[in-house]
Design a protein around this motif. Sequence first.
Motif, mmCIF file in Angstrom:
data_model
loop_
_atom_site.group_PDB
_atom_site.id
_atom_site.type_symbol
_atom_site.label_atom_id
_atom_site.label_comp_id
_atom_site.label_asym_id
_atom_site.label_seq_id
_atom_site.Cartn_x
_atom_site.Cartn_y
_atom_site.Cartn_z
ATOM 1 N N ARG A 195 1.159 -1.728 -0.121
ATOM 2 C CA ARG A 195 -0.172 0.152 -0.244
ATOM 3 C C ARG A 195 0.824 1.034 0.112
ATOM 4 O O ARG A 195 0.773 2.249 -0.284
ATOM 5 C CB ARG A 195 -0.339 0.087 1.467
ATOM 6 N N GLU A 196 2.385 0.991 0.347
ATOM 7 C CA GLU A 196 3.041 2.409 0.950
ATOM 8 C C GLU A 196 3.238 2.846 -0.670
ATOM 9 O O GLU A 196 3.552 3.850 -0.771
ATOM 10 C CB GLU A 196 4.185 2.323 1.813
ATOM 11 N N GLU A 197 4.045 1.780 -1.112
ATOM 12 C CA GLU A 197 4.537 1.938 -2.768
ATOM 13 C C GLU A 197 3.789 2.336 -3.376
ATOM 14 O O GLU A 197 3.414 3.256 -4.630
ATOM 15 C CB GLU A 197 5.353 0.452 -3.258
ATOM 16 N N ILE A 198 1.938 2.221 -3.487
ATOM 17 C CA ILE A 198 1.381 2.350 -4.273
ATOM 18 C C ILE A 198 0.940 3.590 -3.851
ATOM 19 O O ILE A 198 0.874 5.038 -4.826
ATOM 20 C CB ILE A 198 -0.181 1.106 -3.978
ATOM 21 N N ILE A 199 0.853 3.716 -2.646
ATOM 22 C CA ILE A 199 0.878 5.562 -2.208
ATOM 23 C C ILE A 199 1.910 6.658 -3.082
ATOM 24 O O ILE A 199 1.437 7.643 -3.525
ATOM 25 C CB ILE A 199 0.851 6.014 -0.778
ATOM 26 N N THR A 200 3.011 5.900 -2.890
ATOM 27 C CA THR A 200 4.236 7.232 -3.396
ATOM 28 C C THR A 200 3.979 7.615 -5.052
ATOM 29 O O THR A 200 4.044 8.194 -4.948
ATOM 30 C CB THR A 200 5.783 6.154 -3.046
#
Length: 200
Positions: A188-193
């Motif tokens: 999820r953090e990679e997608i948000i980034t």
Amino acid sequence: MIYKIQHIPINKDKRPGIKIVPEYITIHSTGNPKSTAENERNWLINPDNNRVASWHIVVDEKEIIEAIPLNELAYHSGSKEGNNKSIAIEICESGNRQKTLDNTAKLVTKILIEKNWGIDKLRRHFDWSGKNCPSIFNYNNWEGWKKFKKDVDILLNNEPSPWAKEAWNWAINNKISDGKRPRDVATREEIITMIYRARG
């Protein structure tokens, strides 16, 4: 990589012309330290070669030659199932071994991507019939085979699927992605980034 298509004529002992739907890739090695891809292809059509044996693709340090279409039967595995269900790749043992193996890994990766397959689709000749082949990989209890599959897996995970290439290149050019691990699952953090980067 130079890829040549030089199909041999249809004949009963090498290329019977029978259509197949491949499910696997079977890896072989020639067992001949002096033979090149061109030599191997020419041997298939040599009148002195009366063996019922063939393959689809042969690889050496300089080139790759396709001698039988990948959707046709070749006599290579020592088993009916292997012949009917797999694409046969012969690895030459002459010249620069590492370059030949690199060419083979790239070829195998390309086929796997085109067919949307993973490394679970790779087989040794040994897996079909118990023959000690590909013998170049059998050292230390097939340590070479494990390394080859690992090398292919690394390449596989660094190449985007054909349908994603345009979008993947756009993401790299716009610094949304670093260009690594195109087939990995994103957190999820990679997608948000990525969304954050896309918005500038």
